[in-house]
Design an enzyme around this catalytic site. Structure first.
Site, PDB file in Angstrom:
ATOM      1  N   ASP A  10     -16.241  12.452 -18.331  1.00  0.00           N
ATOM      2  CA  ASP A  10     -18.238  11.668 -17.804  1.00  0.00           C
ATOM      3  C   ASP A  10     -18.139  10.139 -18.299  1.00  0.00           C
ATOM      4  OD1 ASP A  10     -20.383  11.512 -16.613  1.00  0.00           O
ATOM      5  OD2 ASP A  10     -21.056  13.343 -18.002  1.00  0.00           O
ATOM      6  N   ILE A  11     -17.780   9.578 -17.082  1.00  0.00           N
ATOM      7  CA  ILE A  11     -17.996   8.443 -17.282  1.00  0.00           C
ATOM      8  C   ILE A  11     -19.576   7.325 -17.481  1.00  0.00           C
ATOM      9  CG2 ILE A  11     -17.469   6.270 -16.477  1.00  0.00           C
ATOM     10  CD1 ILE A  11     -14.854   7.483 -17.427  1.00  0.00           C
ATOM     11  N   SER A  40      -7.542   2.726  -3.356  1.00  0.00           N
ATOM     12  CA  SER A  40      -6.425   3.129  -2.748  1.00  0.00           C
ATOM     13  C   SER A  40      -5.741   3.526  -3.384  1.00  0.00           C
ATOM     14  CB  SER A  40      -5.615   2.412  -2.010  1.00  0.00           C
ATOM     15  OG  SER A  40      -5.476   1.066  -2.342  1.00  0.00           O
ATOM     16  N   ASP A  44     -22.539  10.426 -10.793  1.00  0.00           N
ATOM     17  CA  ASP A  44     -23.312   9.471 -10.242  1.00  0.00           C
ATOM     18  C   ASP A  44     -22.171   8.913  -8.939  1.00  0.00           C
ATOM     19  OD1 ASP A  44     -21.097   7.244 -10.971  1.00  0.00           O
ATOM     20  OD2 ASP A  44     -21.331   8.430 -13.383  1.00  0.00           O
ATOM     21  N   ASP A  66       1.357   4.082  -3.005  1.00  0.00           N
ATOM     22  CA  ASP A  66       0.775   5.703  -2.449  1.00  0.00           C
ATOM     23  C   ASP A  66       1.753   6.773  -2.644  1.00  0.00           C
ATOM     24  OD1 ASP A  66      -2.131   4.378  -1.981  1.00  0.00           O
ATOM     25  OD2 ASP A  66      -1.241   5.271   0.490  1.00  0.00           O
ATOM     26  N   GLU A 124       0.641  -1.178   0.096  1.00  0.00           N
ATOM     27  CA  GLU A 124      -0.315   0.043  -0.337  1.00  0.00           C
ATOM     28  C   GLU A 124       1.163   1.413  -0.055  1.00  0.00           C
ATOM     29  OE1 GLU A 124      -3.253   0.803  -0.244  1.00  0.00           O
ATOM     30  OE2 GLU A 124      -4.243  -1.256  -0.106  1.00  0.00           O
ATOM     31  N   GLY A 180     -23.172  13.398 -16.491  1.00  0.00           N
ATOM     32  CA  GLY A 180     -22.804  13.757 -15.149  1.00  0.00           C
ATOM     33  C   GLY A 180     -23.144  13.326 -13.303  1.00  0.00           C
TER      34      GLY A 180
END
EC number: 3.4.14.9
Length: 592
Positions: free
Chosen positions: A551-552, A506, A573, A314, A310, A571
């Site tokens: 936009d997805i 993450s 979601d 990061d 992790e 838009g």
């Protein structure tokens, strides 16, 4: 002689009975709140998922220790929130006019009588070693389990996480304090709250976090800009994502990454012995042709030779997105059974007057598993950061909508559901070139926090689009999350000198955090304030300049037995938020 022997037997028997009764009285005291005491967070026993946790006895309650953290009641909290909204609203005359650490500290610090009341209570109970944090609103002490049980009228157990084998000392009893202390304390950490422990990612010859990769193809020591060779792809054919490819997908030009302002800064937070490897970072930067830069500050312990996956993710991606921005690694003090890692991070930050401008945190929990007293106090800490112009970025979680045990209600994630953080969801780059919402992307509507003004139109539009479907599964007036998204699958890191792809939100959070650092850099160069709580400006830009986002409109985040999750649409979601940033367009409007 016989009479004397019998007398000794009788005396021993009496002593044994007295000892047993004393223990019963003691346990009864722990389990039954006294008439003059008051519940703080909970009034009923704390539920525990016994499929996840095993309850065992603590071997020696007199030598085993627990760290207790007392959140002292602060002042002017409503005024603080009003101030945060004003300095975060680009249409307000106070926009960007933040306060300093000392100004915030003095504004909200507890009354002296509150501090004294808690200190005197501890001293009366023979607890003389404690510390008041630099922020002045937390008191910490380490005591024996026996003493904690006596102090809080609870009984502790050892809770063992069945999968990871990590263990914590916690109580399932609702703790109480004397009635005269109730108005001085927000909550007490180290009693009821158990961390959400996801399965730790492990190095594998074939898969990491369930994502396959061609090991031989990734073993090359040559520099890699992106994985264009069709042979170098995940087993489902989706492409691996390098820093270069991610920047291209989000339209991050080379000139945008030229960070030069010395007042800029960013940080990642790590928990549960997730350490950082400088050599892995250096090799990652070399392998992907990135500018060589180092971590500037490590707060807390670090073991270079014992890195975590992790942390590798990061630090490598926040610095890949924002090279040359001074970067911190903030690590909690290892892991022990009496520790509460997230709370430790929070308290440490609240006492640091030189906080970095952007913080990326890959941590989450089930909102319903945490008491409102706890989440409200944490929210106050987030407000304080926002009032100082700091940006807190949280991954939205990897459990989609979440789902309760009865399969009839979604379970929002926290702290992503807070109104005062930027929540980052996940998307997937597909083999056909398209980008879709990731099924794991945490998203939904908070059951704790009302909808903030900056997203009312977006959430209302989505709920209207649902046309009544799923209405019994979620809170229609709650804060909607995530706010924005980035890539959450097939992101390639370097771990223990080997390239490997991993997934999860993450990965999304540090990517977005790095981009926010780039925005701060350009604002600072123009003598503008840092972005602080970015959400109001972000949603305003989305309304006024929708081409600032990709936009997805495809994806669904169903989870377990909640077979139907929220779906992506044009838009905002609750799968991908406002979508993927079109960065060079977005940054222009952040400078206006």
């Amino acid at each position: 002689m016989k009479i004397k022997f019998n007398l000794i037997i009788i005396i021993l028997l009496i002593l044994f009975i007295l000892n047993v009764n004393c223990k019963k009285i003691k346990n009864k005291k722990h389990l039954t709140p006294q008439r003059l005491r008051k519940f703080v967070e909970h009034s009923k026993p704390i539920p525990l998922n016994k499929k996840v946790w095993k309850i065992t006895e603590i071997e020696n309650i007199f030598s085993a220790q627990i760290e207790l953290t007392f959140g002292i009641r602060q002042r002017n909290i409503n005024e603080l929130e009003d101030f945060v909204w004003r300095v975060s609203d680009p249409n307000d005359s106070l926009y960007g006019k933040y306060k300093t650490f000392e100004e915030i500290k003095e504004w909200v610090k507890p009354l002296d009588k509150s501090i004294d009341a808690v200190k005197n209570w501890l001293i009366e109970n023979d607890i003389i070693e404690f510390t008041v944090t630099k922020s002045g609103d937390f008191i910490r002490t380490i005591v024996s389990i026996d003493k904690a049980e006596e102090l809080l009228s609870v009984r502790y157990n050892k809770m063992v996480h069945k999968l990871s084998k990590q263990s914590f000392f916690r109580s399932l009893d609702p703790y109480t304090v004397p009635r005269e202390l109730y108005d001085h304390i927000d909550f007490i950490g180290g009693v009821n709250h158990l961390p959400l422990l996801a399965p730790r990612a492990k190095e594998s010859s074939g898969k990491v976090n369930g994502i396959g990769y061609e090991l031989e193809a990734l073993r090359s020591n040559k520099q890699i800009k992106s994985f264009n060779d069709k042979k170098v792809a995940a087993r489902n054919g989706d492409p691996y994502l390098s820093p270069d490819l991610i920047r291209k997908e989000m339209n991050v030009s080379q000139t945008s990454t030229n960070s030069t302002h010395l007042g800029n800064s960013q940080a990642i937070a790590q928990f549960l012995k997730e350490y950082f490897s400088p050599s892995d970072l250096k090799n990652f930067q070399h392998r992907f042709g990135l500018e060589q830069s180092q971590v500037d500050n490590i707060i807390g312990p670090n073991q270079n030779l014992n890195p975590g996956i992790e942390t590798a993710l990061d630090i490598q991606y926040i610095m890949a997105m924002a090279p040359n921005v001074p970067t911190w690694v903030v690590s909690t003090g290892g892991l022990h059974e009496g520790q509460e890692p997230f709370l430790d991070w929070l308290v440490d930050l609240s006492s640091n007057p030189k906080l970095p401008l952007v913080h990326s945190i890959s941590y989450g929990d089930d909102e319903s598993s945490i008491g409102l007293a706890y989440t409200d106090r944490v929210d106050t800490e987030f407000k304080k950061y926002a009032a100082m112009g700091k940006t807190i970025v949280f991954s939205s979680g990897d459990f989609g909508v979440g789902c309760n045990d009865d399969c009839n209600s979604f379970s929002p994630g926290w702290p992503a559901s807070s109104r005062f953080v930027l929540a980052v969801g996940g998307v997937i780059k597909k083999k056909d070139g398209g980008i879709i919402g990731d099924e794991i992307s945490g998203g939904g509507f908070s059951n704790y926090f009302s909808r903030p003004w900056y997203q009312v139109d977006e959430c209302s539009s989505y709920i209207e689009w649902l046309n009544g479907s799923l209405s019994s599964f979620y809170n229609q007036s709650g804060r909607g999350y995530p706010d924005i998204s980035s890539f959450s699958e097939n992101v390639v890191i370097l771990y223990k000198d080997k390239l490997m792809p991993i997934g999860g939100t993450s990965a999304s959070a540090p990517i977005i955090a790095g981009l926010l650092s780039l925005i701060n850099d350009q604002r600072l160069q123009k003598n503008q304030s840092p972005i602080g709580l970015f959400n109001p400006l972000l949603y305003k830009i989305a309304r006024d300049h929708p081409n600032s986002f990709l936009d997805i409109d495809f994806g669904e985040n169903n989870y377990k037995c909640c077979a139907n999750g929220f779906k992506s649409k044009k838009g905002w979601d609750p799968v991908t938020g406002l979508g993927l940033p079109n960065f060079d367009e977005l940054v222009k409007h952040c400078l206006e």
